[in-house]
Design a protein around this motif. Structure first.
Motif, PDB file in Angstrom:
ATOM      1  N   UNK A 101      14.767  -6.170  -2.638  1.00  0.00           N
ATOM      2  CA  UNK A 101      14.136  -6.482  -1.361  1.00  0.00           C
ATOM      3  C   UNK A 101      12.785  -5.781  -1.241  1.00  0.00           C
ATOM      4  N   UNK A 102      12.745  -4.510  -1.612  1.00  0.00           N
ATOM      5  CA  UNK A 102      11.514  -3.721  -1.637  1.00  0.00           C
ATOM      6  C   UNK A 102      11.135  -3.476  -3.094  1.00  0.00           C
ATOM      7  N   UNK A 103       9.859  -3.586  -3.401  1.00  0.00           N
ATOM      8  CA  UNK A 103       9.382  -3.397  -4.767  1.00  0.00           C
ATOM      9  C   UNK A 103       8.479  -2.167  -4.803  1.00  0.00           C
ATOM     10  N   UNK A 104       8.694  -1.313  -5.810  1.00  0.00           N
ATOM     11  CA  UNK A 104       7.903  -0.083  -5.959  1.00  0.00           C
ATOM     12  C   UNK A 104       6.823  -0.285  -7.014  1.00  0.00           C
ATOM     13  N   UNK A 105       5.628   0.223  -6.726  1.00  0.00           N
ATOM     14  CA  UNK A 105       4.504   0.201  -7.657  1.00  0.00           C
ATOM     15  C   UNK A 105       4.034   1.640  -7.853  1.00  0.00           C
ATOM     16  N   UNK A 113       3.811   3.402  -4.359  1.00  0.00           N
ATOM     17  CA  UNK A 113       3.615   2.532  -3.215  1.00  0.00           C
ATOM     18  C   UNK A 113       4.762   1.532  -3.175  1.00  0.00           C
ATOM     19  N   UNK A 114       5.168   1.155  -1.974  1.00  0.00           N
ATOM     20  CA  UNK A 114       6.257   0.198  -1.801  1.00  0.00           C
ATOM     21  C   UNK A 114       5.738  -0.987  -0.999  1.00  0.00           C
ATOM     22  N   UNK A 115       6.353  -2.138  -1.219  1.00  0.00           N
ATOM     23  CA  UNK A 115       5.955  -3.307  -0.440  1.00  0.00           C
ATOM     24  C   UNK A 115       7.117  -4.282  -0.317  1.00  0.00           C
ATOM     25  N   UNK A 116       7.080  -5.053   0.763  1.00  0.00           N
ATOM     26  CA  UNK A 116       8.013  -6.160   0.981  1.00  0.00           C
ATOM     27  C   UNK A 116       7.267  -7.440   0.625  1.00  0.00           C
ATOM     28  N   UNK A 117       7.697  -8.189  -0.392  1.00  0.00           N
ATOM     29  CA  UNK A 117       6.988  -9.432  -0.747  1.00  0.00           C
ATOM     30  C   UNK A 117       6.862 -10.372   0.447  1.00  0.00           C
ATOM     31  N   UNK A 118       5.695 -10.962   0.593  1.00  0.00           N
ATOM     32  CA  UNK A 118       5.358 -11.697   1.806  1.00  0.00           C
ATOM     33  C   UNK A 118       6.179 -12.950   2.030  1.00  0.00           C
TER      34      UNK A 118
END
Length: 682
Positions: A101-105, A113-118
């Motif tokens: 659900x959350x992807x780490x970069x 950095x973490x993000x939720x794909x749009x």
């Protein structure tokens, strides 16, 4: 960033660990991509039921504070400080990463950095914030007499919006580009000022149309914002592209004419998708506003105040105040006003001054071949223009851009209003003849689409103009020289080659059309001949290259806000136990049962809870209190525990409670223990 992009960057081992999870295997069908699994509403609903309490609360926090914007774990913990302990946030983030659900970069210097794909945002919004989005109204009663167009023009610094919308303006701009002999670029890589002014002659947009929505672009000192937007759309749609050398723009006729085949609504929707994507990832309030509006039914009226309340319900965190007036102004300036300017939405006011909006397009329209194209071709057979005796051609609002493209080939635009006015002149008709049209072609277009008979004097004049056209003309051709007559005869005997040879001059020379050079060269090479490439005009870079369709990533002038795609995905997932280093060194009684401890032990437990960002369970006056500790403050009179309990700050002395226990999320809180078998190990 979308799951499609994430999947391309994701290590195989990480992707397989997500797909192997039982919930995923049960829902997955053959060929499903990770993006399809993690964006479908039914799949997300099943996954949401699988999430632990900490995972659900962490996802709620992400959706409320960051949306699809990148964030760090420190920022997330800071936002959660009143409602979740740092260990709970870390545990929730850890679980959401394992589900995909959350992807780490990871940045090059190591920061995560973490993000939720749009493309999952809308689905999660529906699950986490089941706000009752109104069904909308077919009609509005008692609309105000106030002219909203005038009011919006005032807000946009006196620039009226084009009544046909953005697609119409892009059309005029691209027609002008197609007429230029060349679109050469300066040494800095920009169009020349005079030529730029010519191609945006019929563009009417607010001067801050981009920066007002938070967009920046290259060459801001050379291009004003309306011009930059037109070039951006032209490049994103594949109508404009740079030649191989990079010193000029070329116009892609096939891509442009392909776009003209669809309906005007479809053309507008494609441009809306580009505009929407340019703003993503957006501030969380705008992300929620966009998502809610995308779910609205086209041609139904919706209250702007109800949209505001829906956005506020998603962005209200704890006791953090929100300036509703400022947010309303921002949402209007950044999002609603450009949509109105582009004619993607229509606005109205009721008698109470309440603002309403409705879509003029289908924001969720699936692009591609199908009924949309069929509808357009049907419309083309209907009358859709007027031919005046004074050689004016009037195109009413229902006239398509496809027809207007045909008219623009032999007439000059006079007025770009709702009714477009063109004028047939000897010069414009001569331009059409130069491009291969005949008087009969022009007359046939007018007759096929005119509401009434084409005036006879117009037909006669067009025929006379064609007769008066130059009896001779200059043209550029390429001369193919053969070394001997035998070579020339060999070329004529080759069936493929013979069809590409033009007029023969003497025994060893042929005139070759520019359009045949590429194919003839390949044919000659197949025969064993190798024509001198240095003497062949450089037509290769001017060919209409196959440019990706409008919805694929393409380079334009606007800088992408999706900066996280520059980094690599972090494949490492820590173990849950790593949240509590050296846990074996504390007495197990601290986490097993509520007990009364000596003052020094109490301080040790509090310090350890602060170090691990965990929770303390304290029994005070017969009730259990769960405290997120912030600090242990000591002075001459004793020591005080400061922290939060259910959004309220506390400052307790040691005598304020009796028994206590150290709560380690994921270890002794029961929040994820039942998930261990489901999650499995990497």
């Amino acid at each position: 960033m979308k799951y499609e992009q994430v999947e391309r960057k994701m290590p195989v081992s990480l992707k397989e660990s997500i797909l192997r999870q039982p919930w995923c295997s049960a829902l997955r069908t053959s060929g499903d991509s990770l993006g399809e699994i993690l964006t479908q509403p039914t799949h997300l609903a099943e996954l949401y039921r699988q999430l632990s309490s900490d995972e659900q609360r962490t996802l709620h926090l992400v959706m409320s504070t960051f949306g699809c914007l990148p964030f760090t774990s420190e920022r997330l913990e800071k936002e959660a400080v009143l409602q979740m302990a740092g260990a709970q946030v870390s545990l929730g983030l850890w679980g959401l990463r394992r589900y995909g659900v959350i992807v780490a970069f990871r940045k090059s210097w190591g920061e995560q950095l973490y993000t939720l794909p749009e493309d999952a945002f809308s689905g999660w919004q529906s699950l986490i914030f089941p706000t009752a989005w109104p069904a909308g109204q077919n009609e509005l009663d008692e609309l105000s007499d106030l002219d909203l167009s005038d009011r919006m023009a005032d807000m946009d610094e006196g620039v009226p919006s084009n009544p046909r919308g953005l697609a119409q303006q892009l059309f005029h701009c691209m027609v002008s580009c197609s007429r230029q002999s060349e679109l050469s670029l300066t040494n800095k890589g920009t169009l020349h000022k005079k030529q730029l002014q010519k191609i945006i002659e019929h563009v009417s947009l607010p001067p801050r149309i981009l920066t007002q929505s938070g967009l920046t672009y290259a060459f801001m000192d050379m291009y004003d914002e309306p011009a930059a937007l037109m070039l951006e759309l032209g490049m994103r749609m594949g109508f404009l592209y740079k030649n191989e050398v990079g010193n000029r723009f070329l116009f892609h006729h096939r891509n442009f004419e392909r776009w003209l085949q669809s309906s005007y609504e479809h053309q507008q929707t494609q441009l809306y998708r580009i505009w929407r994507q340019a703003l993503i990832p957006a501030p969380v309030w705008l992300e929620h506003g966009i998502s809610f509006m995308d779910k609205a039914t086209d041609l139904h009226w919706y209250s702007f105040s109800e949209l505001m309340q829906a956005v506020l319900s998603c962005c209200s965190i704890g006791l953090k105040p929100i300036d509703e007036v400022a947010l309303r102004q921002e949402l209007m300036a950044v999002w609603i006003r450009p949509l109105f300017t582009f004619r993607f939405v229509e606005l109205a006011e009721d008698q109470e001054g309440e603002l309403w909006f409705r879509w003029l397009i289908k924001p969720r329209l699936i692009t591609g071949e199908g009924s949309d194209f069929h509808i357009e071709r049907t419309l083309q057979t209907e009358p859709s223009l007027y031919v005046q005796p004074d050689f004016e051609v009037l195109l009413p609002p229902n006239a398509s851009l496809r027809l207007e493209w045909e008219v623009a080939a032999f007439a000059d635009l006079q007025n770009a209003d709702l009714v477009r006015t063109y004028r047939l002149t000897k010069e414009s008709f001569g331009r059409a003849l130069d491009h291969g049209l005949r008087a009969s072609n022009v007359i046939q277009v007018l007759r096929d689409h005119a509401y009434y008979d084409v005036p006879e004097q117009v037909i006669i004049t067009l025929q006379q103009w064609e007769e008066q056209k130059d009896k001779l003309y200059l043209t550029d051709v390429t001369l193919l020289r053969c070394q001997t007559n035998e070579v020339a005869e060999a070329l004529l005997r080759n069936e493929k080659c013979r069809n590409l040879l033009g007029e023969r001059l003497g025994e060893t020379n042929f005139i070759i059309s520019h359009a045949h050079i590429k194919h003839l060269t390949k044919c000659l090479e197949a025969m064993g001949f190798h024509p001198n490439q240095s003497t062949i005009p450089n037509l290769w870079s001017d060919e209409e290259l196959e440019i990706p369709s409008w919805n694929e990533l393409q380079l334009g002038l606007c800088y992408s806000k999706d900066t996280i795609q520059l980094y690599e995905i972090d494949p490492y997932l820590p173990r849950r136990e790593d949240l509590y280093p050296d846990m074996q060194q504390i007495p197990m009684s601290w986490i097993k049962e509520l007990r009364d401890y000596h003052a020094s032990t109490r301080k040790d437990m509090i310090r350890k809870a602060i170090e691990w960002k965990s929770v303390l369970q304290l029994r005070k006056e017969g009730r259990d209190c769960f405290i997120i500790p912030r600090m242990l403050r000591e002075d001459r009179t004793g020591w005080i525990l400061e922290g939060w309990e259910e959004y309220e700050e506390i400052a307790w002395t040691s005598e304020d409670w009796k028994e206590m226990k150290l709560i380690l999320p994921g270890i002794n809180d029961g929040s994820v223990r039942e998930k261990e078998e489901t999650l499995g190990e990497l």
